[in-house]
Write a protein that holds these residues in place. Structure first.
Motif, PDB file in Angstrom:
ATOM      1  N   GLY A  28       0.817  -1.214   0.000  1.00  0.00           N
ATOM      2  CA  GLY A  28       0.000   0.000   0.000  1.00  0.00           C
ATOM      3  C   GLY A  28       0.845   1.254   0.000  1.00  0.00           C
ATOM      4  O   GLY A  28       0.611   2.184  -0.779  1.00  0.00           O
ATOM      5  N   VAL A  29       1.844   1.304   0.885  1.00  0.00           N
ATOM      6  CA  VAL A  29       2.724   2.484   0.938  1.00  0.00           C
ATOM      7  C   VAL A  29       3.557   2.559  -0.344  1.00  0.00           C
ATOM      8  O   VAL A  29       3.793   3.643  -0.889  1.00  0.00           O
ATOM      9  CB  VAL A  29       3.642   2.435   2.174  1.00  0.00           C
ATOM     10  CG1 VAL A  29       4.563   3.658   2.194  1.00  0.00           C
ATOM     11  CG2 VAL A  29       2.821   2.388   3.464  1.00  0.00           C
ATOM     12  N   ASN A  30       3.960   1.403  -0.841  1.00  0.00           N
ATOM     13  CA  ASN A  30       4.798   1.370  -2.044  1.00  0.00           C
ATOM     14  C   ASN A  30       4.079   1.973  -3.249  1.00  0.00           C
ATOM     15  O   ASN A  30       4.642   2.792  -3.974  1.00  0.00           O
ATOM     16  CB  ASN A  30       5.210  -0.082  -2.336  1.00  0.00           C
ATOM     17  CG  ASN A  30       6.321  -0.153  -3.364  1.00  0.00           C
ATOM     18  OD1 ASN A  30       7.124   0.764  -3.488  1.00  0.00           O
ATOM     19  ND2 ASN A  30       6.368  -1.236  -4.114  1.00  0.00           N
ATOM     20  N   VAL A  31       2.819   1.587  -3.479  1.00  0.00           N
ATOM     21  CA  VAL A  31       2.109   2.130  -4.648  1.00  0.00           C
ATOM     22  C   VAL A  31       1.697   3.582  -4.431  1.00  0.00           C
ATOM     23  O   VAL A  31       1.495   4.324  -5.392  1.00  0.00           O
ATOM     24  CB  VAL A  31       0.868   1.278  -5.012  1.00  0.00           C
ATOM     25  CG1 VAL A  31       1.263  -0.139  -5.336  1.00  0.00           C
ATOM     26  CG2 VAL A  31      -0.190   1.320  -3.917  1.00  0.00           C
ATOM     27  N   ILE A  81      -4.032   0.792  -2.810  1.00  0.00           N
ATOM     28  CA  ILE A  81      -3.783  -0.585  -3.231  1.00  0.00           C
ATOM     29  C   ILE A  81      -5.068  -1.223  -3.742  1.00  0.00           C
ATOM     30  O   ILE A  81      -5.046  -2.062  -4.653  1.00  0.00           O
ATOM     31  CB  ILE A  81      -3.175  -1.411  -2.060  1.00  0.00           C
ATOM     32  CG1 ILE A  81      -2.576  -2.719  -2.574  1.00  0.00           C
ATOM     33  CG2 ILE A  81      -4.183  -1.688  -0.982  1.00  0.00           C
ATOM     34  CD1 ILE A  81      -1.363  -2.581  -3.432  1.00  0.00           C
ATOM     35  N   LEU A  82      -6.221  -0.801  -3.195  1.00  0.00           N
ATOM     36  CA  LEU A  82      -7.499  -1.312  -3.683  1.00  0.00           C
ATOM     37  C   LEU A  82      -7.747  -0.857  -5.123  1.00  0.00           C
ATOM     38  O   LEU A  82      -8.280  -1.612  -5.940  1.00  0.00           O
ATOM     39  CB  LEU A  82      -8.635  -0.821  -2.774  1.00  0.00           C
ATOM     40  CG  LEU A  82     -10.028  -1.380  -3.062  1.00  0.00           C
ATOM     41  CD1 LEU A  82     -10.041  -2.906  -2.905  1.00  0.00           C
ATOM     42  CD2 LEU A  82     -11.059  -0.751  -2.113  1.00  0.00           C
ATOM     43  N   SER A  83      -7.350   0.368  -5.440  1.00  0.00           N
ATOM     44  CA  SER A  83      -7.539   0.867  -6.812  1.00  0.00           C
ATOM     45  C   SER A  83      -6.724   0.052  -7.804  1.00  0.00           C
ATOM     46  O   SER A  83      -7.162  -0.185  -8.933  1.00  0.00           O
ATOM     47  CB  SER A  83      -7.159   2.349  -6.894  1.00  0.00           C
ATOM     48  OG  SER A  83      -5.747   2.541  -6.808  1.00  0.00           O
ATOM     49  N   SER A 140      -3.936   3.347 -12.746  1.00  0.00           N
ATOM     50  CA  SER A 140      -3.844   3.078 -11.310  1.00  0.00           C
ATOM     51  C   SER A 140      -2.369   3.041 -10.907  1.00  0.00           C
ATOM     52  O   SER A 140      -1.517   2.783 -11.755  1.00  0.00           O
ATOM     53  CB  SER A 140      -4.524   1.741 -10.974  1.00  0.00           C
ATOM     54  OG  SER A 140      -3.786   0.660 -11.510  1.00  0.00           O
ATOM     55  N   PRO A 141      -2.075   3.293  -9.601  1.00  0.00           N
ATOM     56  CA  PRO A 141      -2.977   3.653  -8.518  1.00  0.00           C
ATOM     57  C   PRO A 141      -3.720   4.965  -8.771  1.00  0.00           C
ATOM     58  O   PRO A 141      -3.359   5.728  -9.656  1.00  0.00           O
ATOM     59  CB  PRO A 141      -2.048   3.748  -7.308  1.00  0.00           C
ATOM     60  CG  PRO A 141      -0.680   3.875  -7.848  1.00  0.00           C
ATOM     61  CD  PRO A 141      -0.660   3.218  -9.184  1.00  0.00           C
TER      62      PRO A 141
END
Length: 317
Positions: free
Chosen positions: A163-166, A254-256, A275-276
């Motif tokens: 999540g933080v990465n994207v 991350i969901l996107s 995305s993201p």
């Protein structure tokens, strides 16, 4: 929060500004920059010349933070080692990826499977260790099956790392959102607060140079370190589920990505222009500064809504 902790936070904040400044000069002198991805929105040429690996300084500053946290009475030395071992191990995966990219002069380092395998491995090992020596409480005083706790904790670790990465795709976005998350965590945890203060200090010191126009990027080592830190502080602070409100924006990002992949592979259509989701707004004409500031505001709102929703559902945050 004690005066000692506040002083430690201020000292580390100013040291972080100084260390990142010297680190930027060192990287520029050696022309150390990572290749930019060949796909994505059109970028300012200057971004391709901006050095990366700012997150390596997080890993360096984590080492004295172990001893300082212990000296300030925030748990025994073993507690501090457990707290910092996850962000350090996670940062190590990111650093491995960054070094591969640099050595190959390519935007591709580890394969997706290699990176995911390493993430799953360290998350499982760390969760088992925490369960063995500290116990994993999902909320203060609330424990569930050890096996399920380990699996749930590992899931949150891997999710937060990615999540933080994207999210780390625009100047200041991930660093600023992480700072907001750490401020929130400081207000709810019952132990390990020295780690949250240290993380906040080093992240704000980095943001000093990463805000638009960025003079340095954090690299995968930085995003993995911060993702691991957010989970480890939540767990060591007495509530694994603190990571849900703390990770509001990272969860959306991350969901996107997941939604876009499913939409393309199953329905052969795109939900987002790219995305993201921050790239969707970039391609829609929003400026980089607009996106970052608005996403920070949405992150704060998401934390408040998720936190109050948890209380409303009877969860004892």
């Amino acid at each position: 929060m004690t005066i000692g902790l506040l002083m430690w936070g201020l000292v580390l904040f100013f040291f972080s500004i100084l260390a990142q400044s010297k680190w930027i000069l060192w990287l520029k002198h050696r022309d150390f920059k990572l290749a930019q991805k060949s796909y994505g929105p059109m970028r300012d040429e200057q971004k391709g010349k901006t050095p990366s690996l700012g997150g390596a300084m997080f890993m360096v500053m984590a080492l004295p933070s172990i001893l300082i946290g212990w000296a300030l009475g925030d748990g025994y030395i073993g507690f501090q080692i457990i707290l910092w071992s996850l962000p350090l191990a996670s940062g190590g995966i990111g650093l491995w990826d960054d070094i591969l990219k640099y050595s190959k002069s390519s935007s591709e380092g580890l394969s997706s499977l290699q990176k995911l395998s390493a993430q799953v491995l360290i998350s499982l090992i760390w969760s088992v260790v925490v369960q063995r020596y500290l116990g994993i409480a999902i909320l203060p005083g609330v424990y569930i099956s050890p096996t399920f706790s380990i699996l749930l904790c590992s899931f949150f670790v891997v999710s937060m790392l990615n999540g933080v990465n994207v999210t780390d795709g625009l100047d200041g976005l991930a660093a600023g959102a992480s700072s907001i998350s750490l401020m929130f965590i400081c207000t709810v945890i019952s132990s390990g607060i020295s780690g949250a203060v240290a993380g906040l200090a080093m992240t704000l010191g980095f943001l000093w140079y990463n805000s638009f126009p960025a003079r340095i990027f954090m690299g995968d080592c930085g995003s993995h370190f911060l993702g691991g830190l957010l989970v480890s502080i939540s767990v060591c602070g007495g509530g694994l589920l603190y990571v849900i409100p703390a990770g509001a924006l990272f969860g959306v990002e991350i969901l996107s990505v997941a939604i876009q992949i499913v939409a393309i592979r199953v329905f052969s259509k795109k939900v987002f222009k790219m995305s993201p989701v921050h790239h969707h707004f970039e391609l829609s004409g929003w400026s980089e500064v607009q996106i970052v500031l608005r996403f920070w505001i949405l992150h704060i709102a998401g934390i408040v809504v998720l936190f109050l929703s948890g209380i409303g559902l009877g969860l004892h945050f």
